[in-house]
Design a protein around this motif. Structure first.
Motif, PDB file in Angstrom:
ATOM      1  N   VAL A   1       0.872  -1.097  -0.012  1.00 42.81           N
ATOM      2  CA  VAL A   1      -0.264  -0.065   0.001  1.00 42.81           C
ATOM      3  C   VAL A   1       0.914   1.182   0.099  1.00 42.81           C
ATOM      4  CG1 VAL A   1      -1.976   1.101   0.996  1.00 42.81           C
ATOM      5  CG2 VAL A   1      -1.705  -1.346   1.337  1.00 42.81           C
ATOM      6  N   THR A   2       0.548   1.961  -0.803  1.00 46.36           N
ATOM      7  CA  THR A   2       1.531   3.423  -1.162  1.00 46.36           C
ATOM      8  C   THR A   2       0.324   4.558  -1.059  1.00 46.36           C
ATOM      9  OG1 THR A   2       1.206   3.507  -3.529  1.00 46.36           O
ATOM     10  CG2 THR A   2       2.885   2.273  -2.762  1.00 46.36           C
ATOM     11  N   VAL A   3       1.220   5.634  -0.810  1.00 45.91           N
ATOM     12  CA  VAL A   3       0.368   6.912  -0.918  1.00 45.91           C
ATOM     13  C   VAL A   3       1.181   7.983  -1.864  1.00 45.91           C
ATOM     14  CG1 VAL A   3       1.906   7.917   1.256  1.00 45.91           C
ATOM     15  CG2 VAL A   3      -0.345   9.056   0.585  1.00 45.91           C
ATOM     16  N   GLY A   4       0.350   8.344  -2.642  1.00 50.37           N
ATOM     17  CA  GLY A   4       0.923   9.285  -3.752  1.00 50.37           C
ATOM     18  C   GLY A   4       0.818  10.918  -3.196  1.00 50.37           C
ATOM     19  N   LYS A   5       1.793  11.688  -4.106  1.00 50.52           N
ATOM     20  CA  LYS A   5       1.847  13.126  -3.939  1.00 50.52           C
ATOM     21  C   LYS A   5       0.628  13.624  -3.565  1.00 50.52           C
ATOM     22  CE  LYS A   5       4.623  16.825  -5.190  1.00 50.52           C
ATOM     23  NZ  LYS A   5       5.535  16.920  -4.238  1.00 50.52           N
TER      24      LYS A   5
ATOM     25  N   ALA B   1       2.105   4.179 -13.250  1.00 46.43           N
ATOM     26  CA  ALA B   1       0.804   3.491 -13.458  1.00 46.43           C
ATOM     27  C   ALA B   1      -0.469   3.857 -13.195  1.00 46.43           C
ATOM     28  CB  ALA B   1       1.229   1.991 -12.942  1.00 46.43           C
ATOM     29  N   VAL B   2      -0.253   4.862 -11.942  1.00 47.54           N
ATOM     30  CA  VAL B   2      -1.616   5.335 -11.227  1.00 47.54           C
ATOM     31  C   VAL B   2      -1.699   6.925 -11.720  1.00 47.54           C
ATOM     32  CG1 VAL B   2      -1.710   3.696  -9.590  1.00 47.54           C
ATOM     33  CG2 VAL B   2      -0.280   5.616  -9.128  1.00 47.54           C
ATOM     34  N   GLY B   3      -0.722   7.552 -12.403  1.00 51.92           N
ATOM     35  CA  GLY B   3      -0.895   8.970 -12.719  1.00 51.92           C
ATOM     36  C   GLY B   3      -0.435   9.847 -11.793  1.00 51.92           C
ATOM     37  N   GLU B   4       0.581   9.537 -10.904  1.00 59.00           N
ATOM     38  CA  GLU B   4       0.914  10.310  -9.867  1.00 59.00           C
ATOM     39  C   GLU B   4       2.402  10.890 -10.229  1.00 59.00           C
ATOM     40  OE1 GLU B   4       0.182  11.376  -6.860  1.00 59.00           O
ATOM     41  OE2 GLU B   4      -1.782  10.435  -6.570  1.00 59.00           O
ATOM     42  N   LYS B   5       3.017  11.662  -9.770  1.00 62.89           N
ATOM     43  CA  LYS B   5       4.383  12.436  -9.839  1.00 62.89           C
ATOM     44  C   LYS B   5       5.138  11.260  -9.070  1.00 62.89           C
ATOM     45  CE  LYS B   5       3.173  17.151 -10.730  1.00 62.89           C
ATOM     46  NZ  LYS B   5       3.610  18.466 -10.347  1.00 62.89           N
ATOM     47  N   SER B   6       4.684  11.045  -7.707  1.00 64.62           N
ATOM     48  CA  SER B   6       5.446  10.019  -6.868  1.00 64.62           C
ATOM     49  C   SER B   6       4.660   9.385  -5.960  1.00 64.62           C
ATOM     50  CB  SER B   6       6.609  10.845  -6.229  1.00 64.62           C
ATOM     51  OG  SER B   6       5.870  11.649  -5.269  1.00 64.62           O
ATOM     52  N   VAL B   7       4.890   8.165  -5.522  1.00 62.65           N
ATOM     53  CA  VAL B   7       4.466   7.201  -4.715  1.00 62.65           C
ATOM     54  C   VAL B   7       5.291   6.939  -3.625  1.00 62.65           C
ATOM     55  CG1 VAL B   7       2.572   6.542  -6.020  1.00 62.65           C
ATOM     56  CG2 VAL B   7       4.649   5.122  -5.883  1.00 62.65           C
ATOM     57  N   ALA B   8       4.875   6.778  -2.232  1.00 61.05           N
ATOM     58  CA  ALA B   8       5.799   6.347  -1.223  1.00 61.05           C
ATOM     59  C   ALA B   8       5.022   5.141  -0.519  1.00 61.05           C
ATOM     60  CB  ALA B   8       6.132   7.494  -0.331  1.00 61.05           C
ATOM     61  N   MET B   9       5.827   4.354  -0.088  1.00 66.53           N
ATOM     62  CA  MET B   9       5.146   3.272   0.768  1.00 66.53           C
ATOM     63  C   MET B   9       4.250   3.778   2.255  1.00 66.53           C
ATOM     64  SD  MET B   9       5.857   0.422  -0.831  1.00 66.53           S
ATOM     65  CE  MET B   9       5.116  -0.737   0.282  1.00 66.53           C
ATOM     66  N   VAL B  10       3.528   3.312   2.495  1.00 60.96           N
ATOM     67  CA  VAL B  10       2.517   3.872   3.824  1.00 60.96           C
ATOM     68  C   VAL B  10       3.342   2.928   4.804  1.00 60.96           C
ATOM     69  CG1 VAL B  10       0.324   3.131   5.278  1.00 60.96           C
ATOM     70  CG2 VAL B  10       0.460   3.802   2.584  1.00 60.96           C
ATOM     71  N   LYS B  11       3.557   3.545   6.025  1.00 60.90           N
ATOM     72  CA  LYS B  11       4.018   3.210   7.322  1.00 60.90           C
ATOM     73  C   LYS B  11       3.509   1.899   7.815  1.00 60.90           C
ATOM     74  CE  LYS B  11       6.468   7.429   8.742  1.00 60.90           C
ATOM     75  NZ  LYS B  11       6.659   7.702   7.338  1.00 60.90           N
ATOM     76  N   SER B  12       3.796   0.727   8.363  1.00 59.32           N
ATOM     77  CA  SER B  12       3.217  -0.242   8.822  1.00 59.32           C
ATOM     78  C   SER B  12       2.166   0.291   9.749  1.00 59.32           C
ATOM     79  CB  SER B  12       4.306  -1.218   9.384  1.00 59.32           C
ATOM     80  OG  SER B  12       4.848  -1.921   8.624  1.00 59.32           O
ATOM     81  N   LYS B  13       2.431   0.963  10.790  1.00 56.30           N
ATOM     82  CA  LYS B  13       1.378   1.446  11.666  1.00 56.30           C
ATOM     83  C   LYS B  13       0.179   2.170  11.047  1.00 56.30           C
ATOM     84  CE  LYS B  13       3.277   6.147  12.758  1.00 56.30           C
ATOM     85  NZ  LYS B  13       4.043   6.738  13.644  1.00 56.30           N
ATOM     86  N   GLU B  14       0.254   2.727  10.019  1.00 53.98           N
ATOM     87  CA  GLU B  14      -1.064   3.168   9.064  1.00 53.98           C
ATOM     88  C   GLU B  14      -1.651   2.097   8.509  1.00 53.98           C
ATOM     89  OE1 GLU B  14       0.546   6.318   6.600  1.00 53.98           O
ATOM     90  OE2 GLU B  14       1.807   7.341   8.260  1.00 53.98           O
TER      91      GLU B  14
END
Length: 149
Positions: free
Chosen positions: A43-47, A70-83
């Motif tokens: 699971v990731t979160v986009g800009k 692939a999802v039309g974002e400038k960047s994505v980052a991994m979601v933290k485990s606690k989230e």
């Protein structure tokens, strides 16, 4: 599994000892499976702040640039485990692309199409589902793209 049953999807459950802290590759080996056809859910979160789900083989890493594209974002980052739990309803190591609290844009790595069936989490540690890529794509309302390194 209720969602798959409601869609009339054929699947098999494969169980392993959930008291073991296993990597995805170790889960594949424990179940006697080719690690290339056992997939993990990331699971990731986009800009933009939107969340995205990527389903990739346990032997690969997510290419964040390809994933963002692939999802039309400038960047994505991994979601933290606690989230993960409050966001999806699943814990780290037991996150399924099916049945999250909210439906997110989901992408399955194109390598999945090399197999008649793949395995992914059944929604808890110790449970893997085996099903066809097309059935997983339909149940998760996912698209296919090249998103791995």
């Amino acid at each position: 599994m209720r969602i798959l049953d409601a869609h009339g999807v054929a699947y098999a459950c494969r169980f392993y000892d959930d008291n073991l802290a296993l990597s995805g590759v170790e889960v594949a080996r424990t179940l006697g499976q080719d690690p290339d056809r056992v997939f993990k859910t990331l699971v990731t979160v986009g800009k933009s702040g939107e969340h995205y789900v990527f389903v990739i083989p346990v032997v690969f890493e997510l290419d964040l640039k390809k994933a963002a594209s692939a999802v039309g974002e400038k960047s994505v980052a991994m979601v933290k485990s606690k989230e993960l739990l409050p966001l999806t309803g699943y814990v780290h190591g037991g996150c399924s692309p099916i049945g999250m609290k909210k439906r997110f844009v989901t992408v399955i790595d194109e390598t999945a199409t090399l197999f008649d069936s793949i395995m992914c989490s059944g929604g808890r540690i110790g449970c893997q589902l085996e099903l066809s890529v097309d059935d997983l794509r339909r149940a998760a309302d996912a698209r296919i793209a090249d998103v791995t390194v």
